[in-house]
Design a protein around this motif. Structure first.
Motif, PDB file in Angstrom:
ATOM      1  N   GLU A 180      17.827  -3.949  18.311  1.00  0.00           N
ATOM      2  CA  GLU A 180      18.557  -3.031  17.438  1.00  0.00           C
ATOM      3  C   GLU A 180      19.455  -2.096  18.228  1.00  0.00           C
ATOM      4  O   GLU A 180      20.556  -1.764  17.790  1.00  0.00           O
ATOM      5  CB  GLU A 180      17.585  -2.239  16.561  1.00  0.00           C
ATOM      6  N   GLU A 181      18.995  -1.666  19.405  1.00  0.00           N
ATOM      7  CA  GLU A 181      19.842  -0.787  20.222  1.00  0.00           C
ATOM      8  C   GLU A 181      21.125  -1.511  20.629  1.00  0.00           C
ATOM      9  O   GLU A 181      22.212  -0.933  20.608  1.00  0.00           O
ATOM     10  CB  GLU A 181      19.067  -0.325  21.456  1.00  0.00           C
ATOM     11  N   LYS A 182      20.995  -2.773  20.984  1.00  0.00           N
ATOM     12  CA  LYS A 182      22.178  -3.555  21.364  1.00  0.00           C
ATOM     13  C   LYS A 182      23.132  -3.686  20.189  1.00  0.00           C
ATOM     14  O   LYS A 182      24.353  -3.517  20.328  1.00  0.00           O
ATOM     15  CB  LYS A 182      21.747  -4.933  21.857  1.00  0.00           C
ATOM     16  N   ALA A 183      22.562  -3.976  19.016  1.00  0.00           N
ATOM     17  CA  ALA A 183      23.406  -4.116  17.824  1.00  0.00           C
ATOM     18  C   ALA A 183      24.062  -2.794  17.461  1.00  0.00           C
ATOM     19  O   ALA A 183      25.273  -2.738  17.183  1.00  0.00           O
ATOM     20  CB  ALA A 183      22.562  -4.634  16.658  1.00  0.00           C
ATOM     21  N   MET A 184      23.288  -1.721  17.470  1.00  0.00           N
ATOM     22  CA  MET A 184      23.790  -0.420  17.051  1.00  0.00           C
ATOM     23  C   MET A 184      24.870   0.116  17.982  1.00  0.00           C
ATOM     24  O   MET A 184      25.676   0.956  17.586  1.00  0.00           O
ATOM     25  CB  MET A 184      22.638   0.581  16.962  1.00  0.00           C
ATOM     26  N   SER A 185      24.872  -0.351  19.212  1.00  0.00           N
ATOM     27  CA  SER A 185      25.864   0.107  20.189  1.00  0.00           C
ATOM     28  C   SER A 185      27.157  -0.692  20.116  1.00  0.00           C
ATOM     29  O   SER A 185      28.142  -0.336  20.761  1.00  0.00           O
ATOM     30  CB  SER A 185      25.285   0.022  21.605  1.00  0.00           C
ATOM     31  N   ASP A 221      29.886  18.912  -1.719  1.00  0.00           N
ATOM     32  CA  ASP A 221      29.345  18.030  -2.752  1.00  0.00           C
ATOM     33  C   ASP A 221      28.319  17.063  -2.193  1.00  0.00           C
ATOM     34  O   ASP A 221      27.423  16.614  -2.922  1.00  0.00           O
ATOM     35  CB  ASP A 221      30.480  17.246  -3.404  1.00  0.00           C
ATOM     36  N   VAL A 222      28.447  16.737  -0.911  1.00  0.00           N
ATOM     37  CA  VAL A 222      27.549  15.782  -0.268  1.00  0.00           C
ATOM     38  C   VAL A 222      27.392  16.158   1.191  1.00  0.00           C
ATOM     39  O   VAL A 222      28.363  16.560   1.849  1.00  0.00           O
ATOM     40  CB  VAL A 222      28.101  14.333  -0.382  1.00  0.00           C
ATOM     41  N   PHE A 223      26.160  16.024   1.712  1.00  0.00           N
ATOM     42  CA  PHE A 223      25.873  16.245   3.138  1.00  0.00           C
ATOM     43  C   PHE A 223      25.144  15.013   3.659  1.00  0.00           C
ATOM     44  O   PHE A 223      24.112  14.609   3.095  1.00  0.00           O
ATOM     45  CB  PHE A 223      25.010  17.495   3.323  1.00  0.00           C
ATOM     46  N   VAL A 224      25.669  14.414   4.729  1.00  0.00           N
ATOM     47  CA  VAL A 224      25.061  13.214   5.311  1.00  0.00           C
ATOM     48  C   VAL A 224      24.864  13.433   6.811  1.00  0.00           C
ATOM     49  O   VAL A 224      25.834  13.640   7.550  1.00  0.00           O
ATOM     50  CB  VAL A 224      25.931  11.967   5.083  1.00  0.00           C
ATOM     51  N   SER A 225      23.601  13.399   7.246  1.00  0.00           N
ATOM     52  CA  SER A 225      23.277  13.565   8.671  1.00  0.00           C
ATOM     53  C   SER A 225      22.924  12.191   9.244  1.00  0.00           C
ATOM     54  O   SER A 225      22.123  11.446   8.664  1.00  0.00           O
ATOM     55  CB  SER A 225      22.101  14.534   8.835  1.00  0.00           C
ATOM     56  N   ILE A 226      23.503  11.859  10.395  1.00  0.00           N
ATOM     57  CA  ILE A 226      23.373  10.525  10.986  1.00  0.00           C
ATOM     58  C   ILE A 226      22.512  10.590  12.241  1.00  0.00           C
ATOM     59  O   ILE A 226      22.775  11.411  13.140  1.00  0.00           O
ATOM     60  CB  ILE A 226      24.756   9.937  11.322  1.00  0.00           C
ATOM     61  N   HIS A 227      21.526   9.710  12.332  1.00  0.00           N
ATOM     62  CA  HIS A 227      20.606   9.710  13.475  1.00  0.00           C
ATOM     63  C   HIS A 227      20.228   8.286  13.876  1.00  0.00           C
ATOM     64  O   HIS A 227      20.460   7.327  13.126  1.00  0.00           O
ATOM     65  CB  HIS A 227      19.331  10.498  13.129  1.00  0.00           C
ATOM     66  N   GLY A 228      19.631   8.173  15.063  1.00  0.00           N
ATOM     67  CA  GLY A 228      19.025   6.932  15.523  1.00  0.00           C
ATOM     68  C   GLY A 228      17.536   7.152  15.694  1.00  0.00           C
ATOM     69  O   GLY A 228      17.119   8.198  16.204  1.00  0.00           O
ATOM     70  N   ASN A 229      16.737   6.208  15.288  1.00  0.00           N
ATOM     71  CA  ASN A 229      15.289   6.347  15.313  1.00  0.00           C
ATOM     72  C   ASN A 229      14.724   5.941  16.669  1.00  0.00           C
ATOM     73  O   ASN A 229      15.401   5.336  17.491  1.00  0.00           O
ATOM     74  CB  ASN A 229      14.658   5.497  14.208  1.00  0.00           C
ATOM     75  N   SER A 230      13.435   6.240  16.878  1.00  0.00           N
ATOM     76  CA  SER A 230      12.788   5.873  18.142  1.00  0.00           C
ATOM     77  C   SER A 230      11.284   5.862  17.980  1.00  0.00           C
ATOM     78  O   SER A 230      10.717   6.683  17.270  1.00  0.00           O
ATOM     79  CB  SER A 230      13.175   6.856  19.253  1.00  0.00           C
ATOM     80  N   ALA A 231      10.654   4.890  18.637  1.00  0.00           N
ATOM     81  CA  ALA A 231       9.191   4.839  18.734  1.00  0.00           C
ATOM     82  C   ALA A 231       8.893   4.200  20.083  1.00  0.00           C
ATOM     83  O   ALA A 231       8.646   3.001  20.186  1.00  0.00           O
ATOM     84  CB  ALA A 231       8.581   4.039  17.596  1.00  0.00           C
ATOM     85  N   THR A 232       8.951   5.024  21.130  1.00  0.00           N
ATOM     86  CA  THR A 232       8.852   4.485  22.495  1.00  0.00           C
ATOM     87  C   THR A 232       7.536   3.774  22.748  1.00  0.00           C
ATOM     88  O   THR A 232       7.466   2.862  23.567  1.00  0.00           O
ATOM     89  CB  THR A 232       9.028   5.614  23.522  1.00  0.00           C
ATOM     90  N   SER A 233       6.486   4.186  22.050  1.00  0.00           N
ATOM     91  CA  SER A 233       5.189   3.553  22.255  1.00  0.00           C
ATOM     92  C   SER A 233       5.061   2.237  21.492  1.00  0.00           C
ATOM     93  O   SER A 233       4.109   1.483  21.719  1.00  0.00           O
ATOM     94  CB  SER A 233       4.075   4.505  21.825  1.00  0.00           C
ATOM     95  N   GLY A 284      18.691   2.841  12.720  1.00  0.00           N
ATOM     96  CA  GLY A 284      17.845   1.819  13.321  1.00  0.00           C
ATOM     97  C   GLY A 284      17.144   2.404  14.524  1.00  0.00           C
ATOM     98  O   GLY A 284      17.302   3.589  14.835  1.00  0.00           O
ATOM     99  N   PHE A 285      16.380   1.570  15.228  1.00  0.00           N
ATOM    100  CA  PHE A 285      15.557   2.058  16.335  1.00  0.00           C
ATOM    101  C   PHE A 285      16.247   1.822  17.678  1.00  0.00           C
ATOM    102  O   PHE A 285      16.430   0.679  18.109  1.00  0.00           O
ATOM    103  CB  PHE A 285      14.185   1.381  16.317  1.00  0.00           C
TER     104      PHE A 285
END
Length: 471
Positions: A444-449, A365-377, A437-438
């Protein structure tokens, strides 16, 4: 006597800012300008500050025939060539190029008695293509501001890299080529060639930026494609210098046919290869008995041999999304009206096709894919964004979960977007992909971890799913 003291002071000052070669330990870093190695004093090093490669500006400026003037009171250096004037201030990210203010990734600093600036600034403001070889600690600079172009018979006239897009990352995983870019969006030119079979991706108006992958002195490199029997090589190069053009070649091995689709999302180009004759072991599907409960598939992205992006503290995305996915799992298992299925609950790698197949065969009924974003530059990039593909039902699900995530986490709202991504394109039920988040952003990495923020994110995802399903 006063005049002698003043002269001694000035001499000591310039020795501090622009040191001469002494008997210090041998310099292990190198800078090449248009193929010629520049002479560095022994105590002047290429260094890394806040993940930005920093180079001594004096050495480069003088070899490009710029005049260098230092203002001690303002702690400011002015670099000038003809009508072009660049002003930099120690410990300030804002710089002036002509009459325009620009912002550096990292502020200029005085390190080891010399002024260093980010390599990216040199690339963008001094008309150079720049590459850092981290393994050998070598900076390669290529540009038009040199006398060797005419001598070598190069009549290209050089290229102005300030208007070009920078390629910052090239990754190949699960038959998907992902190219990250910093700058104006690029329309790729893709073609297939025979003998040998290969896919050629040309990126007009691009040069290499602070590329994560290694480049040789000729601006060429290769990716490791171990584990992909139908792909023998993925190589990349600066194919043209004026104007800039990066070329990526995917060489195929013993295939009957190749099809591909492409998509540009934010600063990333995604090319999915569909190689005919490829043997894929189906992912086992555990039947879900029709109990009247809603079937929810949670997909922690990447895993196993696919680490995903690498965070600013050098941790793989796969670890973060699995930790969050398991928290979502724990909450959904307590929901009596939901049957939960995880695409992975450990460090394994189901392919994207297998994840799609699992959800479709379960008639979820529902599909949810979970990821973390990135923009190294762009380490300042931040926020939460959510992707869906075309279907209005998927858009509704995306809006609901996204609103709850932004409210729970307090990250910048990067909005809900339509994205042509395989796991949400080929699934037949309402499907979303969450970029929480990124991981390239330090805060954000600190928060997300943290356990606290992950718990908030997990609860927001679960609450959004329940609201959508009317539970």
């Amino acid at each position: 006597m006063k005049k002698i003291i003043v002269l001694m002071f000035l001499s000591l000052f310039f020795l501090f800012l622009f040191p001469i070669q002494g008997n210090a330990a041998a310099n292990t870093s190198k800078i090449f300008l248009n193929g010629e190695q520049l002479s560095l004093p022994n105590d002047v090093q290429v260094t890394i500050v806040n993940k930005n490669v920093m180079i001594p500006i004096r050495v480069v400026a003088e070899n490009l025939k710029f005049d260098v003037d230092w203002n001690q009171q303002a702690r400011q250096v002015k670099i000038q060539q003809n009508e072009k004037v660049i002003s930099l201030t120690v410990d300030q990210k804002q710089a002036m190029v002509a009459d325009k203010q620009v912002t550096l990734n990292t502020a200029p600093q005085i390190l080891n008695k010399t002024l260093v600036v980010p390599i990216r600034f040199v690339s963008e403001q001094m008309g150079l293509s720049v590459k850092w070889n981290n393994q050998e600690k070598i900076v390669y600079l290529t540009g038009s501001n040199n006398e060797s172009d005419e001598a070598s018979g190069d009549d290209s006239g050089g290229s102005d890299t300030t208007s070009l897009t920078h390629v910052t990352d090239i990754v190949f995983a699960d038959n998907q080529l992902v190219v990250s870019m910093d700058g104006e969006q690029v329309q790729p030119v893709i073609s297939t060639l025979k003998n040998p079979d290969r896919l050629v991706v040309d990126l007009p108006g691009t040069v290499f930026g602070d590329l994560a992958q290694p480049l040789d002195q000729g601006f060429n490199g290769k990716l490791d494609v171990t584990g992909y029997p139908n792909v023998s090589e993925v190589r990349y190069s600066l194919f043209k210098r004026d104007p800039g053009q990066v070329r990526i070649v995917v060489e195929l091995n013993n295939v009957k046919d190749v099809q591909f689709d492409q998509n540009v999302i934010a600063d990333k180009l995604l090319i999915n290869l569909n190689v005919s004759g490829e043997s894929v072991t189906p992912m086992p599907v555990t039947p879900v008995i029709d109990t009247g409960r809603k079937v929810v598939v949670i997909d922690p992205g990447h895993g196993g041999s696919d680490p995903g992006t690498i965070s600013i503290t050098n941790k793989p995305e796969k670890e973060y999304v699995l930790a969050l996915g398991l928290k979502v799992q724990a909450l959904l298992l307590n929901e009596p009206d939901i049957d939960l299925v995880m695409t992975r609950d450990s460090d394994i790698y189901p392919t994207r096709s297998e994840r799609v197949q699992l959800a479709n065969e379960l008639n979820a009924d529902v599909f949810v894919s979970i990821h973390g974003n990135s923009a190294t530059s762009s380490p300042q990039a931040s926020g939460t964004e959510t992707y869906y593909y075309q279907r209005s039902s998927s858009k509704d699900l995306a809006n609901i979960i996204h609103e709850r995530l932004v409210k729970a986490l307090g990250f910048k709202d990067r909005r809900v977007k339509n994205g042509n991504l395989q796991v949400i394109r080929e699934t037949t039920m309402p499907a979303v992909l969450l970029e929480i988040g990124f991981l390239s952003n330090a805060a954000e990495e600190k928060a997300m971890s943290s356990e606290e923020v992950q718990a908030k994110a997990a609860q927001a995802i679960v609450d959004g799913i329940k609201e959508y399903l009317g539970i």
